[in-house]
Motif scaffolding. Sequence first.
Motif, PDB file in Angstrom:
ATOM      1  N   ASN A  99       0.621  -1.210  -0.158  1.00  0.00           N
ATOM      2  CA  ASN A  99       0.138   0.050   0.303  1.00  0.00           C
ATOM      3  C   ASN A  99       0.699   1.474   0.036  1.00  0.00           C
ATOM      4  O   ASN A  99      -0.061   2.265  -0.117  1.00  0.00           O
ATOM      5  N   ALA A 100       1.733   1.393   0.529  1.00  0.00           N
ATOM      6  CA  ALA A 100       2.961   2.616   0.280  1.00  0.00           C
ATOM      7  C   ALA A 100       4.044   1.887  -0.855  1.00  0.00           C
ATOM      8  O   ALA A 100       4.431   1.261  -1.055  1.00  0.00           O
ATOM      9  N   ALA A 101       4.540   4.031  -1.434  1.00  0.00           N
ATOM     10  CA  ALA A 101       5.353   4.101  -2.399  1.00  0.00           C
ATOM     11  C   ALA A 101       6.671   3.523  -2.035  1.00  0.00           C
ATOM     12  O   ALA A 101       6.988   4.423  -0.891  1.00  0.00           O
ATOM     13  N   PRO A 102       7.020   2.822  -2.587  1.00  0.00           N
ATOM     14  CA  PRO A 102       8.614   2.404  -1.738  1.00  0.00           C
ATOM     15  C   PRO A 102       9.741   3.907  -2.052  1.00  0.00           C
ATOM     16  O   PRO A 102      10.323   3.662  -1.294  1.00  0.00           O
ATOM     17  N   LEU A 103       9.159   4.708  -2.880  1.00  0.00           N
ATOM     18  CA  LEU A 103      10.169   5.711  -3.171  1.00  0.00           C
ATOM     19  C   LEU A 103      10.081   6.900  -1.879  1.00  0.00           C
ATOM     20  O   LEU A 103      10.901   7.075  -0.538  1.00  0.00           O
ATOM     21  N   ALA A 104       8.516   6.735  -1.597  1.00  0.00           N
ATOM     22  CA  ALA A 104       8.112   7.764  -0.878  1.00  0.00           C
ATOM     23  C   ALA A 104       8.535   6.841   0.966  1.00  0.00           C
ATOM     24  O   ALA A 104       9.189   7.712   1.535  1.00  0.00           O
ATOM     25  N   MET A 105       8.451   5.512   0.879  1.00  0.00           N
ATOM     26  CA  MET A 105       9.037   5.216   1.939  1.00  0.00           C
ATOM     27  C   MET A 105      10.077   5.063   2.157  1.00  0.00           C
ATOM     28  O   MET A 105      10.726   5.553   3.631  1.00  0.00           O
ATOM     29  N   ALA A 106      11.367   5.044   1.217  1.00  0.00           N
ATOM     30  CA  ALA A 106      12.821   5.275   1.155  1.00  0.00           C
ATOM     31  C   ALA A 106      12.862   6.396   1.645  1.00  0.00           C
ATOM     32  O   ALA A 106      13.924   7.008   3.006  1.00  0.00           O
ATOM     33  N   MET A 107      12.478   7.913   1.405  1.00  0.00           N
ATOM     34  CA  MET A 107      12.551   9.088   1.550  1.00  0.00           C
ATOM     35  C   MET A 107      12.330   9.344   2.969  1.00  0.00           C
ATOM     36  O   MET A 107      12.675  10.334   3.474  1.00  0.00           O
ATOM     37  N   HIS A 108      10.705   9.367   3.358  1.00  0.00           N
ATOM     38  CA  HIS A 108      10.792   9.446   4.506  1.00  0.00           C
ATOM     39  C   HIS A 108      11.580   8.957   5.556  1.00  0.00           C
ATOM     40  O   HIS A 108      12.022   9.531   6.701  1.00  0.00           O
ATOM     41  N   LYS A 109      12.279   7.569   5.028  1.00  0.00           N
ATOM     42  CA  LYS A 109      13.078   6.869   6.039  1.00  0.00           C
ATOM     43  C   LYS A 109      14.188   7.543   6.664  1.00  0.00           C
ATOM     44  O   LYS A 109      14.899   7.874   7.213  1.00  0.00           O
ATOM     45  N   ARG A 110      14.620   8.255   5.464  1.00  0.00           N
ATOM     46  CA  ARG A 110      16.186   8.786   5.549  1.00  0.00           C
ATOM     47  C   ARG A 110      16.134  10.195   6.205  1.00  0.00           C
ATOM     48  O   ARG A 110      16.545  10.872   6.140  1.00  0.00           O
ATOM     49  N   LEU A 111      14.543  10.941   5.884  1.00  0.00           N
ATOM     50  CA  LEU A 111      14.843  11.901   6.276  1.00  0.00           C
ATOM     51  C   LEU A 111      14.439  11.767   7.582  1.00  0.00           C
ATOM     52  O   LEU A 111      15.083  12.882   8.747  1.00  0.00           O
ATOM     53  N   LEU A 112      13.744  11.038   8.558  1.00  0.00           N
ATOM     54  CA  LEU A 112      13.541  11.047   9.643  1.00  0.00           C
ATOM     55  C   LEU A 112      14.851  10.809  10.573  1.00  0.00           C
ATOM     56  O   LEU A 112      15.048  11.086  11.802  1.00  0.00           O
ATOM     57  N   TRP A 113      15.845   9.873   9.984  1.00  0.00           N
ATOM     58  CA  TRP A 113      16.840   9.314  10.415  1.00  0.00           C
ATOM     59  C   TRP A 113      17.500  10.733  10.536  1.00  0.00           C
ATOM     60  O   TRP A 113      19.018  10.930  11.580  1.00  0.00           O
ATOM     61  N   GLN A 114      17.830  11.282   9.560  1.00  0.00           N
ATOM     62  CA  GLN A 114      18.724  12.603   9.016  1.00  0.00           C
ATOM     63  C   GLN A 114      18.323  13.353   9.889  1.00  0.00           C
ATOM     64  O   GLN A 114      18.838  13.950  10.905  1.00  0.00           O
ATOM     65  N   GLY A 115      17.041  13.411   9.845  1.00  0.00           N
ATOM     66  CA  GLY A 115      16.461  14.508  11.530  1.00  0.00           C
ATOM     67  C   GLY A 115      17.093  14.506  12.804  1.00  0.00           C
ATOM     68  O   GLY A 115      16.961  15.829  13.399  1.00  0.00           O
ATOM     69  N   LEU A 116      17.800  13.140  12.993  1.00  0.00           N
ATOM     70  CA  LEU A 116      17.988  13.386  14.746  1.00  0.00           C
ATOM     71  C   LEU A 116      18.924  14.641  14.961  1.00  0.00           C
ATOM     72  O   LEU A 116      19.562  14.670  15.860  1.00  0.00           O
TER      73      LEU A 116
END
Length: 285
Positions: free
Chosen positions: A211-228
């Motif tokens: 149900n979730a777009a692969p690229l959108a998931m990947a960018m969300h994940k990278r943003l969240l970890w980098q955002g720390l």
Amino acid sequence: MLATEFPGARPMADDVMLELKQGVAIITLNRPDAHNTLSPGMIEGLGAAYQRCDADDAVGAVVVTGAGSSFCAGADMSGGAQTFDAEAVEFVVDSCPLAMQAFEVRKPVIAACNGHAVGVGLGIAMQADIRVFADEGKYGFLQARRGVVTDFAMEYLLPRIIGLEKALELLLRGQRLSGGEAVDWGLAGRSVPAAQVLNTALDIAGDMVANAAPLAMAMHKRLLWQGLDMGYRDLAAKESRCLNHSMSQADAIEGGTAWAERRAPRWSGSVAGDWPVWMDDEGCD
């Protein structure tokens, strides 16, 4: 060789198996007779499996679990008193020894801790994005009780996940927690009976893949970890850049079309092919 080329489980190296099922890669720590205590083969195989999952578009999500009744019962202490003596430790130990850490993988990584995860085993789980614990399992960082410092960058990750005070108590005191207690401490999102752990993790992963777009998931994940490690303005600027990049992709149209037509989305985006090089920069420029 791509993951699509093997329908069944196959070894990545000694003590680690990798299998692909309907877009979900299942990585199994495979030393059940030793409660999956950490070995050189496990270090090599887990890092290689993460690298493969990151690069292969056939993999939409990753589940890491343990064979037998334990997830990973920590370091291999079979050497007894000689495990950490000067002659046994003849080289500088890297506390983050994997070729790729779980949080660096551009796919969601779920730790299905089907049993005990202590010491380095809990460190492996805490590097994942989501954790499912077993009610019957025991979880804790026991290194201080063994006279050594913890590993897998827990002094960095734990305060950001559960707060400084709880991180201090867990690392300094080295107590064991049940699955339910670990959830209360914020170490995992859920704890279920051991027999349900893997299926629970696979259900979460399968929902993401479907149900979730692969690229959108990947960018969300990278943003969240980098955002720390980023300030608000830098994070917002990079998020805006990601938003505009994702809106330019075919999956942005497919997501809305699938919703309007009341059908499952047919994603065509490629994490490997559509990933912008600037996404790996620490800042927003």
